[in-house]
Design a protein around this motif. Structure first.
Motif, short mmCIF file in Angstrom:
data_model
loop_
_atom_site.label_atom_id
_atom_site.label_comp_id
_atom_site.label_asym_id
_atom_site.label_seq_id
_atom_site.Cartn_x
_atom_site.Cartn_y
_atom_site.Cartn_z
N GLY A 257 0.80 -1.22 0.00
CA GLY A 257 0.00 0.00 0.00
C GLY A 257 0.83 1.27 0.00
O GLY A 257 0.38 2.31 -0.48
N ASP A 258 2.05 1.19 0.53
CA ASP A 258 2.94 2.35 0.55
C ASP A 258 4.30 1.92 0.05
O ASP A 258 5.25 1.73 0.83
N PRO A 259 4.46 1.74 -1.26
CA PRO A 259 5.74 1.25 -1.78
C PRO A 259 6.90 2.20 -1.53
O PRO A 259 8.05 1.76 -1.41
N VAL A 260 6.63 3.51 -1.43
CA VAL A 260 7.71 4.45 -1.13
C VAL A 260 8.26 4.20 0.27
O VAL A 260 9.47 4.17 0.49
N VAL A 305 -7.77 -8.77 -9.80
CA VAL A 305 -8.46 -9.58 -8.79
C VAL A 305 -7.61 -9.90 -7.57
O VAL A 305 -8.13 -10.40 -6.57
N MET A 306 -6.32 -9.61 -7.63
CA MET A 306 -5.45 -9.95 -6.50
C MET A 306 -4.53 -8.80 -6.13
O MET A 306 -4.60 -8.27 -5.01
N CYS A 307 -3.65 -8.40 -7.02
CA CYS A 307 -2.59 -7.44 -6.66
C CYS A 307 -3.12 -6.09 -6.24
O CYS A 307 -2.76 -5.57 -5.18
N LEU A 308 -3.98 -5.49 -7.05
CA LEU A 308 -4.51 -4.18 -6.70
C LEU A 308 -5.36 -4.23 -5.43
O LEU A 308 -5.18 -3.41 -4.53
N GLY A 316 -2.69 2.51 1.99
CA GLY A 316 -1.56 3.40 1.81
C GLY A 316 -1.83 4.44 0.73
O GLY A 316 -2.91 4.47 0.14
N PRO A 317 -0.83 5.29 0.45
CA PRO A 317 -1.03 6.35 -0.54
C PRO A 317 -0.93 5.90 -1.98
O PRO A 317 -1.33 6.62 -2.89
N HIS A 318 -0.37 4.70 -2.22
CA HIS A 318 -0.19 4.22 -3.60
C HIS A 318 -0.74 2.80 -3.71
O HIS A 318 -0.46 1.95 -2.86
N ALA A 319 -1.49 2.53 -4.75
CA ALA A 319 -1.91 1.18 -5.10
C ALA A 319 -1.54 0.99 -6.56
O ALA A 319 -2.24 1.45 -7.46
#
Length: 357
Positions: A257-260, A305-308, A316-319
């Motif tokens: 959810g927050d890759p950064v 269906v899974m990753c997103l 988090g801020p990024h999906a």
């Protein structure tokens, strides 16, 4: 999204047949999962050609089901039939995909994850309506084993022999006794591969799934590596340890959810001369998502269906989704403080990036 003219059917009837073919493939996937779990492909590969009675005997299933399963495989073109003897044959090229778990092309294990994915349909409907996510822990544990089985053959044939040597100076450090953090390690396939290849290295695996970590510990015990390799429950932005020579993330940054924040923690945990190896899906060239490779098409559907949903569930801020592309990952690395970035190498389904502080 770019449209590609040749993907458009000329008539409703033609498109209908294409969708029916997709429906057939979707149902066939369940027969592949059954074939993998029951050892039907392996029985054909090791003892075939077999009659339905022979398959039933070797695999320990009911004869009537053996007949029906073989008919389904024949209709798919997965097996060949010898009418004179009523024997079924699994060609060697097909066995390398469906029966030989050590072959780089083995794929049958992926289909055992379908049970977990289809079981979340109701949760996905609600997520699509609400904008919320579906967390990894909401899936059946077979998602861990099925997805691990899909990636494992490539890892076994590429990780040590090609991917790690493509990184600048990393293998020399590990041979001398370096330290590795395998983040998002799942059931530990990559962690154990690196531990076997570099017996002087200190190797730690981290994953936020308790089920996956439990399976990883069992695999380490079976491999006789439990005294050299540790597995712990931790997320990508709080795993312990400092001055790692190598931090690896295999096909998982896009699930966060927050890759950064995850990348920042990687940066913080690395030795100043350490390396971050990021492995991500090789989904679509130049973001032309209508003209993907077969692997790209699979990744695109998995993302929906899974990753997103997994990333969204972390609030988090990024999906990202699994096909964000190199520029997105490069920007995340730069935001986290990495100053050096390059595409080290790639495979059919993965791209391997190297980032350094």
């Amino acid at each position: 999204m770019t449209s590609v003219p040749h993907t458009t059917a000329a008539t409703p009837e033609e498109f209908h047949q294409r969708v029916i073919s997709d429906a057939a493939a979707a149902v066939r996937g369940l027969t592949v999962a059954l074939g993998e779990r029951l050892g039907l492909y392996r029985a054909l590969a090791e003892h075939g050609p077999l009659t339905p009675d022979g398959l039933a005997e070797h695999a320990g299933i009911a004869q009537r089901y053996a007949v029906e399963w073989l008919h389904a495989q024949l209709s798919a073109g997965y097996v060949e039939h010898q009418p004179d003897s009523d024997r079924y044959h699994l060609p060697a090229a097909h066995a390398a995909v469906l029966a030989d778990t050590r072959a780089p092309t083995f794929t049958a294990g992926f289909f055992t994850a379908l049970r977990a994915l289809y079981a979340t349909e109701d949760a996905l409907v609600e997520a699509y309506r609400s904008g919320e996510g579906v967390g990894w822990a909401e899936h059946d544990p077979c998602l861990d084993t099925g997805m691990g089985s899909f990636f494992q053959p490539t890892y076994e044939h590429k990780l040590v022999s090609e991917w790690l040597p493509a990184l600048d100076g990393v293998t020399a450090k590990l041979k001398a006794g370096g330290t590795i953090a395998d983040v998002g390690c799942g059931v530990g396939h990559t962690t154990l591969l690196m531990a076997r290849a570099f017996p002087k290295a200190t190797v730690r695996g981290f994953d936020y799934s308790e089920e996956a970590v439990g399976l990883a510990r069992e695999l380490a015990e079976e491999a006789g590596l439990s005294e050299r390799v540790t597995f712990d429950v931790a997320t990508a932005d709080d795993y312990p340890g400092q001055d790692y020579d190598l931090v690896t993330l295999f096909n998982c940054l896009h699930d966060m959810g927050d890759p950064v924040a995850s990348a920042q923690h990687v940066h913080k945990s690395l030795h100043p001369e350490g390396t971050w190896m990021l492995v991500e899906s090789n989904a679509c060239p130049d973001d032309v998502c209508c003209d993907c490779s077969p692997a790209g098409k699979m990744f695109m559907s998995l993302s929906a269906v899974m990753c997103l949903p997994v990333a969204v569930a972390q609030r988090g801020p990024h999906a990202l989704g699994n096909h964000s592309g190199e520029e997105a990952f490069r920007a995340i690395a730069a935001d986290a403080g990495f100053t050096r970035w390059r595409r080290a190498t790639e495979a059919t389904a993965q791209i391997i990036y190297e980032a350094r502080p």
